[in-house]
Design an enzyme around this catalytic site. Structure first.
Site, PDB file in Angstrom:
ATOM      1  N   LYS A  32      -8.683 -19.012 -18.639  1.00 44.61           N
ATOM      2  CA  LYS A  32      -9.752 -18.180 -19.214  1.00 44.61           C
ATOM      3  C   LYS A  32      -9.278 -16.763 -19.507  1.00 44.61           C
ATOM      4  O   LYS A  32      -9.911 -16.023 -20.242  1.00 44.61           O
ATOM      5  CB  LYS A  32     -10.988 -18.187 -18.339  1.00 44.61           C
ATOM      6  N   GLY A 173      -5.334  -3.139   6.491  1.00 50.61           N
ATOM      7  CA  GLY A 173      -3.901  -2.811   6.567  1.00 50.61           C
ATOM      8  C   GLY A 173      -3.050  -4.063   6.506  1.00 50.61           C
ATOM      9  O   GLY A 173      -2.033  -4.169   7.181  1.00 50.61           O
ATOM     10  N   HIS A 430      31.719  -7.961   4.244  1.00 51.66           N
ATOM     11  CA  HIS A 430      31.667  -6.602   4.777  1.00 51.66           C
ATOM     12  C   HIS A 430      32.004  -5.618   3.663  1.00 51.66           C
ATOM     13  O   HIS A 430      32.922  -5.884   2.893  1.00 51.66           O
ATOM     14  CB  HIS A 430      32.678  -6.451   5.916  1.00 51.66           C
TER      15      HIS A 430
HETATM   16  P1  NAI Z   1      -4.498  -9.859   4.231  1.00 44.68           P
HETATM   17  O1  NAI Z   1      -5.187 -10.986   4.859  1.00 44.68           O
HETATM   18  O2  NAI Z   1      -3.010  -9.825   4.181  1.00 44.68           O
HETATM   19  O3  NAI Z   1      -4.944  -8.501   4.932  1.00 44.68           O
HETATM   20  C1  NAI Z   1      -6.280  -8.115   5.098  1.00 44.68           C
HETATM   21  C2  NAI Z   1      -6.327  -7.153   6.264  1.00 44.68           C
HETATM   22  O4  NAI Z   1      -7.610  -6.583   6.343  1.00 44.68           O
HETATM   23  C3  NAI Z   1      -6.047  -7.812   7.603  1.00 44.68           C
HETATM   24  O5  NAI Z   1      -5.051  -7.085   8.254  1.00 44.68           O
HETATM   25  C4  NAI Z   1      -7.387  -7.741   8.320  1.00 44.68           C
HETATM   26  O6  NAI Z   1      -7.259  -7.632   9.703  1.00 44.68           O
HETATM   27  C5  NAI Z   1      -8.000  -6.504   7.689  1.00 44.68           C
HETATM   28  N1  NAI Z   1      -9.447  -6.422   7.703  1.00 44.68           N
HETATM   29  C6  NAI Z   1     -10.352  -7.411   7.498  1.00 44.68           C
HETATM   30  N2  NAI Z   1     -11.615  -6.909   7.540  1.00 44.68           N
HETATM   31  C7  NAI Z   1     -11.501  -5.598   7.763  1.00 44.68           C
HETATM   32  C8  NAI Z   1     -12.437  -4.532   7.907  1.00 44.68           C
HETATM   33  N3  NAI Z   1     -13.749  -4.736   7.807  1.00 44.68           N
HETATM   34  N4  NAI Z   1     -11.964  -3.293   8.132  1.00 44.68           N
HETATM   35  C9  NAI Z   1     -10.629  -3.066   8.229  1.00 44.68           C
HETATM   36  N5  NAI Z   1      -9.709  -4.034   8.109  1.00 44.68           N
HETATM   37  C10 NAI Z   1     -10.130  -5.271   7.870  1.00 44.68           C
HETATM   38  O7  NAI Z   1      -5.150  -9.733   2.769  1.00 44.68           O
HETATM   39  P2  NAI Z   1      -4.771  -8.771   1.549  1.00 44.68           P
HETATM   40  O8  NAI Z   1      -3.850  -7.706   1.995  1.00 44.68           O
HETATM   41  O9  NAI Z   1      -6.066  -8.402   0.929  1.00 44.68           O
HETATM   42  O10 NAI Z   1      -3.991  -9.766   0.605  1.00 44.68           O
HETATM   43  C11 NAI Z   1      -4.649 -10.902   0.043  1.00 44.68           C
HETATM   44  C12 NAI Z   1      -3.685 -12.047  -0.153  1.00 44.68           C
HETATM   45  O11 NAI Z   1      -2.703 -11.704  -1.110  1.00 44.68           O
HETATM   46  C13 NAI Z   1      -2.975 -12.393   1.131  1.00 44.68           C
HETATM   47  O12 NAI Z   1      -2.998 -13.786   1.297  1.00 44.68           O
HETATM   48  C14 NAI Z   1      -1.584 -11.920   0.908  1.00 44.68           C
HETATM   49  O13 NAI Z   1      -0.632 -12.709   1.583  1.00 44.68           O
HETATM   50  C15 NAI Z   1      -1.410 -11.980  -0.603  1.00 44.68           C
HETATM   51  N6  NAI Z   1      -0.481 -10.956  -1.030  1.00 44.68           N
HETATM   52  C16 NAI Z   1       0.845 -11.141  -0.776  1.00 44.68           C
HETATM   53  C17 NAI Z   1       1.759 -10.167  -1.113  1.00 44.68           C
HETATM   54  C18 NAI Z   1       3.180 -10.382  -0.768  1.00 44.68           C
HETATM   55  O14 NAI Z   1       3.531 -11.482  -0.375  1.00 44.68           O
HETATM   56  N7  NAI Z   1       4.049  -9.381  -0.874  1.00 44.68           N
HETATM   57  C19 NAI Z   1       1.359  -8.930  -1.761  1.00 44.68           C
HETATM   58  C20 NAI Z   1      -0.051  -8.820  -1.926  1.00 44.68           C
HETATM   59  C21 NAI Z   1      -0.911  -9.817  -1.590  1.00 44.68           C
END
Ligand code: NAI
Length: 451
Positions: A32, A173, A430
Site C-alpha cells: 500500500k 530506552g 592483527h
Molecule cells: P523495544 O521493545 O526495544 O523498547 C521499548 C522500551 O520501552 C523497553 O525498554 C520498555 O521497557 C520501555 N517502555 C515500555 N513502556 C514504557 C513506559 N510507559 N515508559 C517508559 N518506558 C517504557 O521497542 P522499540 O525501541 O520501540 O523498538 C521497536 C522494535 O523495533 C523492536 O522490536 C526493536 O527490536 C526493533 N528495532 C530494532 C533495531 C535494531 O535492531 N537496531 C532498531 C530499531 C528498532
C-alpha cells in the site's frame, strides 16, 4: 492464477517474493505504500543514514585534534543530512523494485483486501492464488495517555522533521529510544530518556547498557531508569512532562516528545476474518504456516522477534515450504545489533539469563586491544559464554566500534555449535578489533595473552 500473493513488501514480504520467483513461481506482491516497508523507508536504513552523519560529526569534534587532523569550524547542515537519508532510502527502494522486475514479480500498489485464503482484492483487481503470504508488518505502539497528546511523535515522525528540535524527551530506552538518543545528542540536541525498567536496553546485559549510558551521558543525555512518564501536556514551549522517578516526581519541558515503547503487529479485520489463530501476532508453526491451510505469515506481523533480518529468513523459509522444499526456522542464533556509540551486538544466551554454575564466561576489555587504541576507542568489551562441560559457545556480547559487524564470528559459532577451542585455534588478524573477541575466547579456554 498466481502461485502466491504476498501482502506487504517489507523485508519479510519482498524476500519471500524473490525467493518464490527464483524457484519459478508466479508471484504478485501487494504494497500500500513503498517497497522496502518500515526497515527501508522509516526504520533501519534512514536511521543508519542519519546516524552515519552524526557519528562522523561527533568523531571529528572529539577525535580530530588528537589524531593530528586540523579542522576549523566543524559544523553540520541538517537539510543535507536529510538529503543523504532520502537518497539512501530512494536507492534501496529502487533496488527492490529492480529485483522485482528482474525476477518477473508483479507489484500492485494499493491496499490489499483479503477475501479468502485464495483471493485478494486490490483496488478494482482481484488476484487469485494458491498460497497467501501475509507480511503486513507492525506499527509503533501508542497507548494512553500518550495517544491523546496532539503532535506527539513516534519514530515515523522523526524522519519527516524539517529541522532539529532544541530538546526531546524520549519515552522508552529500548533499541529505538537509544538509537534516536545517540543521533539527537550527537548533533547537540538536549535529550532526556525515560525507561520503565531497571536499565536502558533491558534486553541486553547490564554491563553493555552501562557503557552506552555512560557515552550518552557524556553527550549530555539525561537518563531516568526505573521511571515512568505519567503525563504529557502541550505547553508554550513544546510539552511539559511529569516523570515519576525512584527519587520522586520531576517536571521536564521539551520541544518534542517521542514515544518509543515498542511496536505491535498490523493485522487488518479482513485478515482476522480468515479465522487465523492470533496471540500477540499471527501464530505460525516453524514452517511459517498458519492454522489456515496455504496461508503463511512472516515478519513483524507474527509479533515475535521484530527484526528485519529475522523477517527475511522467515520469508525464505515460507517460500521454500511453498515450493515443496521442507524448511524450518531456527531462532537459536539471532544476532541483535544496536547502532549506538559504541555499538552493541549480541547473539545466543545472555549472562543475565544463564545459570552461572553451568557456564564459563569471560569478558575482555576493549581498552586492552591495540587496534582500538589506534582509533582512540576504549569503552567496551567482548564477552563470550561457553558451556562449562563441552566448551561450546552459547552466546556472546560485544560492545565497541563495529560490534554490529564483529558479532558474526560469534553467530557462526553459536549456530554451528563450535567450541571456544575451535575459535581460539582460528588465527585472528592483527591488529584488529576481532582480537578483542579472541581475548575473551582465550579467557574461556585458559588465560588471555594480552591481559
Ligand atoms: P523495544 O521493545 O526495544 O523498547 C521499548 C522500551 O520501552 C523497553 O525498554 C520498555 O521497557 C520501555 N517502555 C515500555 N513502556 C514504557 C513506559 N510507559 N515508559 C517508559 N518506558 C517504557 O521497542 P522499540 O525501541 O520501540 O523498538 C521497536 C522494535 O523495533 C523492536 O522490536 C526493536 O527490536 C526493533 N528495532 C530494532 C533495531 C535494531 O535492531 N537496531 C532498531 C530499531 C528498532
Amino acid at each position: 492464477m498466481y502461485d502466491a500473493v504476498v501482502i506487504g513488501a517489507g523485508p519479510a514480504g519482498y524476500v519471500a517474493a524473490i525467493k518464490l520467483a527464483q524457484h519459478g513461481k508466479r508471484v504478485a506482491v501487494v504494497e500500500k505504500s513503498f517497497v522496502g516497508g518500515t526497515c527501508t523507508n522509516w526504520g533501519c536504513i534512514p536511521t543508519k543514514a542519519i546516524l552515519s552523519s552524526a557519528h562522523l560529526y561527533r568523531n571529528l569534534v572529539e577525535k580530530a585534534s588528537e589524531l593530528g587532523v586540523i579542522l576549523q569550524n566543524v559544523s553540520f547542515d541538517f537539510s543535507k543530512i536529510k538529503n543523504h537519508m532520502n537518497k539512501v532510502v530512494m536507492a534501496s527502494r529502487k533496488g527492490i523494485e529492480y529485483l522485482f522486475k528482474k525476477n518477473g514479480i508483479e507489484l500492485f500498489v494499493g491496499e490489499a483486501i483479503v477475501e479468502s485464503p485464495n483471493s485478494v482484492k486490490v483496488q478494482d483487481k482481484k488476484l487469485e492464488a494458491k498460497y497467501l503470504v501475509i507480511a503486513t508488518g507492525s506499527v509503533p505502539t501508542l497507548f494512553p495517555p500518550f495517544d491523546e497528546v496532539p503532535g506527539i511523535w513516534t519514530s515515523d515522525d522523526v524522519f519527516k522533521m524539517e529541522r532539529l528540535p532544541e530538546s526531546v524527551l524520549i519515552i522508552g530506552g529500548g533499541v529505538i529510544g537509544v538509537e534516536l538518543a545517540t543521533f539527537f545528542s550527537s548533533l547537540n540536541v538536549k535529550v532526556t530518556v525515560v525507561e520503565l525498567l531497571e536499565h536502558i536496553l533491558p534486553n541486553e546485559d547490564a554491563d553493555a547498557a552501562q557503557v552506552v549510558a555512560k557515552s550518552l551521558k557524556k553527550k549530555g543525555v539525561e537518563i531516568y531508569e526505573s521511571s515512568k512518564v505519567v503525563s504529557v501536556q502541550p505547553s508554550e514551549n513544546g510539552y511539559k512532562s511529569i516523570i515519576e522517578t525512584k527519587d520522586g516526581q520531576l517536571e521536564k519541558v521539551t520541544e518534542r516528545v517521542i514515544v518509543a515503547v515498542g511496536r505491535r503487529p498490523k493485522i487488518g479485520d479482513d485478515v482476522k476474518a480468515l479465522g487465523l489463530s492470533i496471540e500477540r501476532g499471527i501464530k505460525t508453526d516453524e514452517t511459517m504456516l498458519t492454522n489456515v491451510p496455504n496461508v503463511y505469515a512472516i515478519g513483524d506481523v507474527r509479533g515475535q522477534i521484530m527484526l528485519a533480518h529475522v523477517a527475511m529468513y522467515e520469508g525464505v523459509t515460507a517460500a521454500e515450504n511453498i515450493c515443496g522444499k521442507p524448511a524450518k526456522m531456527d531462532y537459536s542464533a539471532v544476532p541483535s545489533v544496536i547502532f549506538t556509540e559504541p555499538e552493541v551486538a549480541s547473539v545466543g544466551i545472555k549472562e543475565k539469563d544463564v545459570d552461572p554454575s553451568t557456564v564459563k564466561i569471560f569478558s575482555f576489555p576493549l581498552m586492552a586491544n591495540g587496534r582500538a587504541r589506534t582509533m582512540l576507542e576504549k569503552d567496551g568489551f567482548a564477552k563470550f559464554i561457553a558451556d562449562s562441560k563441552t566448551g561450546r559457545i552459547l552466546g556472546a556480547m560485544i560492545v565497541g566500534p563495529y560490534a554490529t559487524e564483529l558479532i558474526m564470528e560469534a553467530a557462526i559459532a553459536v549456530r554451528n555449535g563450535l567450541t571456544a577451542e575451535q575459535l581460539e585455534k582460528t588465527i585472528h588478524p592483527h591488529p584488529t578489533l576481532s582480537e578483542t573477541l579472541l581475548g575473551a575466547i582465550e579467557g574461556i579456554v585458559d588465560k588471555p595473552i594480552h591481559l
